[in-house]
Design a protein around this motif. Structure first.
Motif, mmCIF file in Angstrom:
data_model
loop_
_atom_site.group_PDB
_atom_site.id
_atom_site.type_symbol
_atom_site.label_atom_id
_atom_site.label_comp_id
_atom_site.label_asym_id
_atom_site.label_seq_id
_atom_site.Cartn_x
_atom_site.Cartn_y
_atom_site.Cartn_z
ATOM 1 N N SER A 151 -36.598 -39.392 38.358
ATOM 2 C CA SER A 151 -37.388 -40.536 38.810
ATOM 3 C C SER A 151 -38.251 -40.954 37.626
ATOM 4 N N PRO A 152 -38.899 -42.109 37.702
ATOM 5 C CA PRO A 152 -39.733 -42.527 36.573
ATOM 6 C C PRO A 152 -40.806 -41.514 36.185
ATOM 7 N N SER A 153 -41.274 -40.719 37.143
ATOM 8 C CA SER A 153 -42.317 -39.742 36.823
ATOM 9 C C SER A 153 -41.762 -38.349 36.523
ATOM 10 N N ASP A 154 -40.488 -38.134 36.770
ATOM 11 C CA ASP A 154 -39.863 -36.825 36.528
ATOM 12 C C ASP A 154 -38.721 -36.977 35.541
ATOM 13 N N GLN A 155 -39.074 -36.757 34.280
ATOM 14 C CA GLN A 155 -38.122 -36.905 33.197
ATOM 15 C C GLN A 155 -38.516 -35.980 32.063
ATOM 16 N N GLY A 156 -37.623 -35.813 31.109
ATOM 17 C CA GLY A 156 -37.929 -34.952 29.979
ATOM 18 C C GLY A 156 -36.939 -35.137 28.851
ATOM 19 N N LEU A 157 -37.203 -34.473 27.762
ATOM 20 C CA LEU A 157 -36.367 -34.548 26.575
ATOM 21 C C LEU A 157 -35.497 -33.306 26.486
ATOM 22 N N HIS A 188 -31.285 -36.295 24.065
ATOM 23 C CA HIS A 188 -31.268 -37.349 25.071
ATOM 24 C C HIS A 188 -32.387 -37.072 26.062
ATOM 25 N N GLU A 189 -32.762 -38.086 26.782
ATOM 26 C CA GLU A 189 -33.732 -37.915 27.848
ATOM 27 C C GLU A 189 -32.972 -37.730 29.147
ATOM 28 N N ALA A 214 -30.668 -41.231 24.095
ATOM 29 C CA ALA A 214 -30.079 -41.928 25.242
ATOM 30 C C ALA A 214 -30.685 -41.306 26.496
ATOM 31 N N THR A 215 -30.486 -41.937 27.648
ATOM 32 C CA THR A 215 -31.017 -41.399 28.898
ATOM 33 C C THR A 215 -29.862 -41.009 29.811
ATOM 34 N N ARG A 216 -29.988 -39.823 30.426
ATOM 35 C CA ARG A 216 -28.983 -39.335 31.382
ATOM 36 C C ARG A 216 -29.648 -39.220 32.745
ATOM 37 N N GLN A 217 -29.163 -39.985 33.712
ATOM 38 C CA GLN A 217 -29.673 -39.925 35.087
ATOM 39 C C GLN A 217 -29.065 -38.708 35.763
ATOM 40 N N LEU A 218 -29.912 -37.785 36.230
ATOM 41 C CA LEU A 218 -29.417 -36.606 36.933
ATOM 42 C C LEU A 218 -29.009 -36.984 38.347
#
Length: 164
Positions: free
Chosen positions: A105-111, A100-101, A19-23
């Motif tokens: 931003s679209p360019s700053d993400q990780g697992l 989760h991811e 899943a994705t978690r928006q910081l």
């Protein structure tokens, strides 16, 4: 690559779906805490004063160790940033795996991967921009302290200005 990880040395298991978690954007610094800011101010991590913080560096990286406990029972959360520090391997050890991811931003993400082994000890690996954070086989109390730091990671000031 600079880092050897727990995941690269243990056998594979199947992770849960991602899943994705928006910081969130970082708030003002809390009194009684210290902040680690990643390269280019992309993310920030707040370290409580009651945990020891050790910083070392070399020409191409900076390493932080957050220490829980005293004497022979210390455990550590390791956070490393640098141009030559890449993402952690994505192999998985045996045991329960949650992942989760995270996203600023679209360019700053990780697992973000959490492993609980058959002894109930917890390990966690988080891919960060130009680095990573990890702890291995931590006790319940130590992993709770480290998880508080990692779960409250936020998008740094450079992200706020860029995405208004």
């Amino acid at each position: 690559m600079l880092a050897l990880s727990l995941a690269s040395t243990l056998s594979n298991a199947q992770p849960e779906p991602t899943a994705t978690r928006q910081l969130t954007a970082c708030a003002a610094k809390k009194h009684g805490s210290r902040t680690i800011v990643s390269r280019f101010g992309l993310i920030e991590l707040t370290i409580p004063k009651q945990l020891s913080l050790h910083r070392t560096h070399d020409a191409d990286y900076i390493e932080y160790r957050i220490i829980y406990g005293r004497g022979s029972s210390t455990q550590s959360l390791r956070i490393i940033f640098g141009n030559t520090v890449g993402p952690l391997p994505t192999e998985h050890p045996e045991g329960t795996i949650k992942q989760h991811e995270w996203l600023c931003s679209p360019s700053d993400q990780g697992l973000d991967q959490t492993f609980v082994d058959h002894d109930g000890l917890k390990s966690r690996q988080v891919q960060l921009p130009f680095g990573f954070a990890e702890y291995h086989r931590a006790s319940t109390k130590a992993s709770a302290a480290f998880d508080l730091i990692l779960d409250n990671m936020c998008c740094g000031a450079s992200q706020i200005k860029e995405h208004r």
